[in-house]
Design a protein around this motif. Structure first.
Motif, PDB file in Angstrom:
ATOM      1  N   GLU A 199      -2.549 -17.058  -3.769  1.00  0.00           N
ATOM      2  CA  GLU A 199      -3.771 -17.634  -3.210  1.00  0.00           C
ATOM      3  C   GLU A 199      -4.849 -16.553  -3.183  1.00  0.00           C
ATOM      4  O   GLU A 199      -4.547 -15.347  -3.154  1.00  0.00           O
ATOM      5  N   ASP A 200      -6.106 -16.980  -3.164  1.00  0.00           N
ATOM      6  CA  ASP A 200      -7.199 -16.015  -3.168  1.00  0.00           C
ATOM      7  C   ASP A 200      -7.118 -15.052  -1.978  1.00  0.00           C
ATOM      8  O   ASP A 200      -7.410 -13.856  -2.108  1.00  0.00           O
ATOM      9  N   GLU A 201      -6.729 -15.560  -0.818  1.00  0.00           N
ATOM     10  CA  GLU A 201      -6.595 -14.705   0.365  1.00  0.00           C
ATOM     11  C   GLU A 201      -5.542 -13.626   0.140  1.00  0.00           C
ATOM     12  O   GLU A 201      -5.727 -12.469   0.539  1.00  0.00           O
ATOM     13  N   GLN A 202      -4.460 -13.991  -0.514  1.00  0.00           N
ATOM     14  CA  GLN A 202      -3.414 -13.011  -0.805  1.00  0.00           C
ATOM     15  C   GLN A 202      -3.925 -11.950  -1.775  1.00  0.00           C
ATOM     16  O   GLN A 202      -3.675 -10.757  -1.600  1.00  0.00           O
ATOM     17  N   LYS A 203      -4.628 -12.384  -2.801  1.00  0.00           N
ATOM     18  CA  LYS A 203      -5.194 -11.438  -3.770  1.00  0.00           C
ATOM     19  C   LYS A 203      -6.106 -10.430  -3.081  1.00  0.00           C
ATOM     20  O   LYS A 203      -6.027  -9.224  -3.342  1.00  0.00           O
ATOM     21  N   ALA A 204      -6.962 -10.930  -2.198  1.00  0.00           N
ATOM     22  CA  ALA A 204      -7.896 -10.047  -1.496  1.00  0.00           C
ATOM     23  C   ALA A 204      -7.152  -9.016  -0.658  1.00  0.00           C
ATOM     24  O   ALA A 204      -7.484  -7.818  -0.672  1.00  0.00           O
ATOM     25  N   ASN A 205      -6.143  -9.459   0.064  1.00  0.00           N
ATOM     26  CA  ASN A 205      -5.360  -8.537   0.896  1.00  0.00           C
ATOM     27  C   ASN A 205      -4.620  -7.497   0.054  1.00  0.00           C
ATOM     28  O   ASN A 205      -4.530  -6.328   0.427  1.00  0.00           O
ATOM     29  N   ILE A 206      -4.109  -7.915  -1.083  1.00  0.00           N
ATOM     30  CA  ILE A 206      -3.383  -6.992  -1.953  1.00  0.00           C
ATOM     31  C   ILE A 206      -4.312  -5.931  -2.530  1.00  0.00           C
ATOM     32  O   ILE A 206      -4.032  -4.735  -2.459  1.00  0.00           O
ATOM     33  N   GLU A 260       0.830  -1.209   0.000  1.00  0.00           N
ATOM     34  CA  GLU A 260       0.000   0.000   0.000  1.00  0.00           C
ATOM     35  C   GLU A 260       0.866   1.261   0.000  1.00  0.00           C
ATOM     36  O   GLU A 260       0.607   2.214  -0.751  1.00  0.00           O
ATOM     37  N   GLU A 261       1.890   1.263   0.814  1.00  0.00           N
ATOM     38  CA  GLU A 261       2.771   2.425   0.921  1.00  0.00           C
ATOM     39  C   GLU A 261       3.456   2.719  -0.410  1.00  0.00           C
ATOM     40  O   GLU A 261       3.516   3.872  -0.853  1.00  0.00           O
ATOM     41  N   GLU A 262       3.969   1.680  -1.058  1.00  0.00           N
ATOM     42  CA  GLU A 262       4.632   1.860  -2.349  1.00  0.00           C
ATOM     43  C   GLU A 262       3.664   2.415  -3.385  1.00  0.00           C
ATOM     44  O   GLU A 262       3.979   3.373  -4.111  1.00  0.00           O
ATOM     45  N   ALA A 263       2.483   1.817  -3.470  1.00  0.00           N
ATOM     46  CA  ALA A 263       1.494   2.257  -4.456  1.00  0.00           C
ATOM     47  C   ALA A 263       1.039   3.695  -4.188  1.00  0.00           C
ATOM     48  O   ALA A 263       0.891   4.491  -5.122  1.00  0.00           O
ATOM     49  N   LYS A 264       0.847   4.022  -2.915  1.00  0.00           N
ATOM     50  CA  LYS A 264       0.408   5.369  -2.559  1.00  0.00           C
ATOM     51  C   LYS A 264       1.451   6.411  -2.951  1.00  0.00           C
ATOM     52  O   LYS A 264       1.126   7.457  -3.526  1.00  0.00           O
ATOM     53  N   GLU A 265       2.705   6.120  -2.675  1.00  0.00           N
ATOM     54  CA  GLU A 265       3.766   7.076  -3.002  1.00  0.00           C
ATOM     55  C   GLU A 265       3.973   7.197  -4.508  1.00  0.00           C
ATOM     56  O   GLU A 265       4.268   8.275  -5.025  1.00  0.00           O
ATOM     57  N   LEU A 266       3.802   6.085  -5.217  1.00  0.00           N
ATOM     58  CA  LEU A 266       3.872   6.132  -6.669  1.00  0.00           C
ATOM     59  C   LEU A 266       2.773   7.019  -7.239  1.00  0.00           C
ATOM     60  O   LEU A 266       3.024   7.874  -8.096  1.00  0.00           O
ATOM     61  N   LYS A 267       1.547   6.832  -6.743  1.00  0.00           N
ATOM     62  CA  LYS A 267       0.421   7.611  -7.254  1.00  0.00           C
ATOM     63  C   LYS A 267       0.600   9.088  -6.925  1.00  0.00           C
ATOM     64  O   LYS A 267       0.318   9.965  -7.766  1.00  0.00           O
ATOM     65  N   LYS A 294      -1.167   1.640 -12.999  1.00  0.00           N
ATOM     66  CA  LYS A 294      -1.674   0.278 -12.969  1.00  0.00           C
ATOM     67  C   LYS A 294      -0.695  -0.585 -12.187  1.00  0.00           C
ATOM     68  O   LYS A 294       0.499  -0.608 -12.505  1.00  0.00           O
ATOM     69  N   MET A 295      -1.194  -1.282 -11.176  1.00  0.00           N
ATOM     70  CA  MET A 295      -0.346  -2.151 -10.373  1.00  0.00           C
ATOM     71  C   MET A 295      -0.592  -3.606 -10.764  1.00  0.00           C
ATOM     72  O   MET A 295      -1.720  -4.097 -10.741  1.00  0.00           O
ATOM     73  N   ILE A 296       0.482  -4.293 -11.133  1.00  0.00           N
ATOM     74  CA  ILE A 296       0.426  -5.686 -11.585  1.00  0.00           C
ATOM     75  C   ILE A 296       0.668  -6.610 -10.395  1.00  0.00           C
ATOM     76  O   ILE A 296       1.669  -6.471  -9.695  1.00  0.00           O
ATOM     77  N   ILE A 297      -0.242  -7.585 -10.188  1.00  0.00           N
ATOM     78  CA  ILE A 297      -0.135  -8.387  -8.962  1.00  0.00           C
ATOM     79  C   ILE A 297       0.301  -9.835  -9.186  1.00  0.00           C
ATOM     80  O   ILE A 297       0.549 -10.557  -8.234  1.00  0.00           O
ATOM     81  N   GLU A 298       0.384 -10.297 -10.434  1.00  0.00           N
ATOM     82  CA  GLU A 298       0.746 -11.699 -10.746  1.00  0.00           C
ATOM     83  C   GLU A 298      -0.195 -12.684 -10.049  1.00  0.00           C
ATOM     84  O   GLU A 298       0.206 -13.516  -9.223  1.00  0.00           O
ATOM     85  N   SER A 299      -1.471 -12.608 -10.388  1.00  0.00           N
ATOM     86  CA  SER A 299      -2.486 -13.399  -9.693  1.00  0.00           C
ATOM     87  C   SER A 299      -2.308 -14.909  -9.850  1.00  0.00           C
ATOM     88  O   SER A 299      -2.741 -15.681  -8.990  1.00  0.00           O
ATOM     89  N   LYS A 300      -1.663 -15.341 -10.915  1.00  0.00           N
ATOM     90  CA  LYS A 300      -1.505 -16.779 -11.169  1.00  0.00           C
ATOM     91  C   LYS A 300      -0.806 -17.490 -10.017  1.00  0.00           C
ATOM     92  O   LYS A 300      -1.134 -18.647  -9.700  1.00  0.00           O
ATOM     93  N   LEU A 356      -4.354  -1.824  -2.439  1.00  0.00           N
ATOM     94  CA  LEU A 356      -4.175  -1.011  -3.639  1.00  0.00           C
ATOM     95  C   LEU A 356      -5.324  -0.019  -3.811  1.00  0.00           C
ATOM     96  O   LEU A 356      -5.114   1.106  -4.271  1.00  0.00           O
ATOM     97  N   GLU A 357      -6.512  -0.437  -3.445  1.00  0.00           N
ATOM     98  CA  GLU A 357      -7.638   0.510  -3.516  1.00  0.00           C
ATOM     99  C   GLU A 357      -7.449   1.655  -2.514  1.00  0.00           C
ATOM    100  O   GLU A 357      -7.725   2.820  -2.831  1.00  0.00           O
ATOM    101  N   LYS A 358      -6.963   1.341  -1.330  1.00  0.00           N
ATOM    102  CA  LYS A 358      -6.687   2.386  -0.342  1.00  0.00           C
ATOM    103  C   LYS A 358      -5.646   3.371  -0.860  1.00  0.00           C
ATOM    104  O   LYS A 358      -5.678   4.566  -0.539  1.00  0.00           O
ATOM    105  N   ALA A 359      -4.716   2.868  -1.674  1.00  0.00           N
ATOM    106  CA  ALA A 359      -3.664   3.718  -2.231  1.00  0.00           C
ATOM    107  C   ALA A 359      -4.156   4.542  -3.421  1.00  0.00           C
ATOM    108  O   ALA A 359      -3.408   5.368  -3.948  1.00  0.00           O
ATOM    109  N   LYS A 360      -5.393   4.275  -3.853  1.00  0.00           N
ATOM    110  CA  LYS A 360      -6.031   5.030  -4.946  1.00  0.00           C
ATOM    111  C   LYS A 360      -5.343   4.838  -6.297  1.00  0.00           C
ATOM    112  O   LYS A 360      -5.197   5.784  -7.086  1.00  0.00           O
TER     113      LYS A 360
END
Length: 241
Positions: free
Chosen positions: A138-145, A113-120, A129-135, A149-153
């Motif tokens: 785990e679904d839990e990791q995706k949800a947390n990420i 979140e901190e990295e994405a926020k400072e980038l934005k 656009k933040m790339i997360i490598e979903s492949k 990222l939404e909080k970082a706008k």
């Protein structure tokens, strides 16, 4: 269901992508002229060719996108910010940044979140656009990420760098569902081996806002040939009273 109106509409939701690190200037010029011909939403290319893209696409609506921290994402945030700002100076309209997956493994989602926020904050109105490598997540990791990222706008959450892609449409739709549930205000871009227009239609119907594809030109050309260039003259019909 998502409705593709025509080939122009289809091109407008595709980011035509070429991240080949062995592409010549002549080949890139051909690629960019293809993008210009069909009017894609954007091109996504490696940083070397951003100035060339800006020149060739200057009199079109095609946006220029490039990549930061690609493809591993393990650089520190200061390096990513510097790289992003340099790309903007050279003409990039969109910045695609790979998240640091080390932070995911260590469950340090706050650092993502901190990295994405400072980038934005650093790039302002330029699309992030933040790339997360979903492949490989785990679904839990995706949800947390994506929550972070939404909080970082960030403007878009992107599924893949293109190096690691889901095996099936159901995996892609599962990712879209997770993104929509845990980051409902953030747009979604899917970059997952989409190489035919029927697959593109399925992904758009599943809820993606944009598709990234190396095969964008073929997707739109084949759709145009099938839906717009095929002339069928109907037989006369006599109706009974």
């Amino acid at each position: 269901m998502y409705r593709v109106k025509n080939s122009k509409h289809l091109a407008s939701v595709i980011n035509y992508t070429n991240l080949n690190n062995m592409i010549s200037e002549a080949e890139m010029t051909e690629f960019l002229n293809q993008a210009k011909e069909l009017g894609f939403n954007a091109v996504t290319i490696n940083p070397t060719y951003v100035p060339l893209a800006k020149e060739i696409l200057a009199d079109s609506d095609v946006r220029v996108g490039s990549v930061v921290g690609f493809p591993l994402g393990c650089e520190n945030k200061e390096s990513k910010i510097a790289e992003a700002l340099t790309l903007i100076e050279k003409g990039a309209d969109e910045i695609n940044v790979v998240i640091n997956l080390n932070h995911v493994v260590n469950e340090k989602y706050e650092l993502i979140e901190e990295e994405a926020k400072e980038l934005k904050e650093a790039i302002g109105d330029t699309t992030l656009k933040m790339i997360i490598e979903s492949k490989i997540l785990e679904d839990e990791q995706k949800a947390n990420i994506v929550m972070r990222l939404e909080k970082a706008k960030v403007d878009y959450i992107k599924t893949s760098s293109g190096f690691l892609t889901p095996n099936h449409i159901y995996e892609i739709v599962n990712d879209i569902n997770i993104f929509q549930k845990y980051a409902p205000k953030t747009k979604i871009e899917v970059y997952d081996g989409i190489d035919i227009w029927k697959m593109a239609h399925q992904v758009l119907t599943g809820g993606a806002d944009l598709i990234a594809s190396n095969n964008g030109y073929n997707i739109v050309s084949k759709y145009k040939e099938l839906r717009e260039n095929t002339q069928v003259k109907p037989k006369p019909i006599t109706l009974t009273k």
